[in-house]
Write an enzyme that holds these catalytic residues in place. Structure first.
Site, mmCIF file in Angstrom:
data_model
loop_
_atom_site.group_PDB
_atom_site.id
_atom_site.type_symbol
_atom_site.label_atom_id
_atom_site.label_comp_id
_atom_site.label_asym_id
_atom_site.label_seq_id
_atom_site.Cartn_x
_atom_site.Cartn_y
_atom_site.Cartn_z
ATOM 1 N N ILE A 136 0.874 -1.169 0.000
ATOM 2 C CA ILE A 136 0.000 0.000 0.000
ATOM 3 C C ILE A 136 0.910 1.218 0.000
ATOM 4 C CG2 ILE A 136 -1.736 1.308 1.287
ATOM 5 C CD1 ILE A 136 -2.780 -1.212 2.447
ATOM 6 N N ASP A 137 0.567 2.231 -0.773
ATOM 7 C CA ASP A 137 1.383 3.434 -0.832
ATOM 8 C C ASP A 137 1.557 4.058 0.551
ATOM 9 O OD1 ASP A 137 1.390 3.092 -3.554
ATOM 10 O OD2 ASP A 137 -0.186 4.560 -3.931
ATOM 11 N N LYS A 138 2.625 4.789 0.719
ATOM 12 C CA LYS A 138 2.908 5.474 1.984
ATOM 13 C C LYS A 138 1.716 6.301 2.450
ATOM 14 C CE LYS A 138 5.654 9.294 3.831
ATOM 15 N NZ LYS A 138 6.651 10.340 3.516
ATOM 16 N N THR A 140 -1.421 6.091 1.577
ATOM 17 C CA THR A 140 -2.699 5.372 1.567
ATOM 18 C C THR A 140 -2.799 4.598 2.874
ATOM 19 O OG1 THR A 140 -2.655 5.116 -0.842
ATOM 20 C CG2 THR A 140 -4.078 3.619 0.392
ATOM 21 N N ARG A 237 -4.874 5.567 -8.187
ATOM 22 C CA ARG A 237 -4.503 6.971 -8.352
ATOM 23 C C ARG A 237 -4.304 7.316 -9.826
ATOM 24 N NH1 ARG A 237 0.634 7.171 -4.639
ATOM 25 N NH2 ARG A 237 0.634 9.373 -5.253
#
Length: 307
Positions: A136-138, A140, A237
């Site tokens: 998971i993105d930083k 998110t 995104r």
């Protein structure tokens, strides 16, 4: 020697692109030279730069001797939703990096998991990513699962590959999403002009499919639910920006549109997770509450749109 194990969201990626993204301190041109000198192997054979990798495969790269700090356990508070001897499900807070990377050598979810689980994490992800099945993105927040042994890791990776492991997100996007439901089917790959960004492109890309559904419309914004059919880097995104509705707070893909009404921060949350537990032989399902930052953003959007 550097060992790189391919995870599900890297399926069919070109080997040179994979190395350029995962080998800290080496440019893409430097990585290409590794292939030209026969320094990259898969299954005991040298491979070319355009080789397409597969899930679970290990690439072995003969690198110059580089000193690199060891990933260490750190006592960091994390929100554990579920844990047993095979898996641990964490509700990751926004701002936490999942695993050590250039610029983020510690303070990551991996450091926290190492302190909590000790040696009880699968080794498939290597030293930097023990137990990590997906990312998971930083910026998110939300649910992420880690495996405590290779048996479970391989099963979960296979579920990601065959799309039986379900991940459901919620997001606030800019603009009024016209259709109540929709699907964005557009290939995603590294942006050729900016390696820090992904893009919808036909060049060195992989198929990417995102299903979305409107939850609530507001003046200038829409609260949506997204279901991933594939799991490419930054997929939601990129896809939402591609159709003209970037995620609120996403400065990488949203530009100036993210600053409307003073709302700040990327509003993207991995809310639900479903998978088959290979040891228990049963389906597992988890759902979180929307985090405070997300709820506060919704409250600032004003009255809901009524049709």
């Amino acid at each position: 020697m550097e060992h790189i194990t391919v995870i599900a969201d890297e399926e069919e990626e070109r080997a040179d692109l994979l190395l350029a993204r995962k080998l800290s301190g080496f440019s893409r041109s430097a990585c290409i030279r590794f292939f030209e000198t026969g320094s990259v192997e898969a299954a005991g054979k040298s491979i070319k730069k355009n080789y397409r990798v597969t899930v679970g495969e290990s690439l072995i790269v003969a690198l110059p001797d580089l000193s690199e700090p060891e990933t260490k356990a750190q006592e960091i508070d994390i929100d554990v939703v579920y844990e047993d001897s095979d898996v641990i499900v964490v509700n990751k807070q926004r701002g936490m990096v999942v695993h050590p990377a250039p610029g983020h050598p510690d303070g990551t979810l991996v450091n926290a998991l190492m302190a909590r689980c000790g040696d009880d994490l699968s080794g498939i992800g290597g030293q930097k990513r023990p137990g990590i099945v997906h990312r998971i993105d930083k910026d998110t927040s939300g649910l992420i699962i880690a495996a405590k042994n290779d048996f479970t890791h391989l099963s979960l990776a296979a579920q990601l590959a065959d799309r039986s492991l379900s991940r459901i997100y919620e997001a606030i996007v800019t603009g009024r999403v016209k259709n109540d439901k929709g699907t964005t089917d557009a290939p995603v790959g590294r942006n050729p002009s900016d390696r820090k960004r992904m893009a919808v492109t036909d060049k060195n890309s992989r198929s990417a499919v995102t299903h979305y559904e409107v939850i609530t419309r507001y003046a200038g914004f829409t609260h949506i639910r997204c279901v991933l059919e594939t799991g490419r880097t930054h997929q939601i995104r990129v896809h939402m920006a591609h159709i003209g509705h970037p995620v609120l707070g996403d400065t990488l893909y949203g530009g100036k549109n993210v600053d409307k009404k003073g709302l700040e921060g990327q509003c993207l949350h991995a809310r639900a997770l479903k998978f088959y537990h290979p040891r228990k032989k049963e389906n597992m399902e988890f759902m979180t509450m929307l985090p405070d930052y997300f709820q506060e953003a919704l409250e600032k959007l004003g009255p809901e749109e009524h049709i």
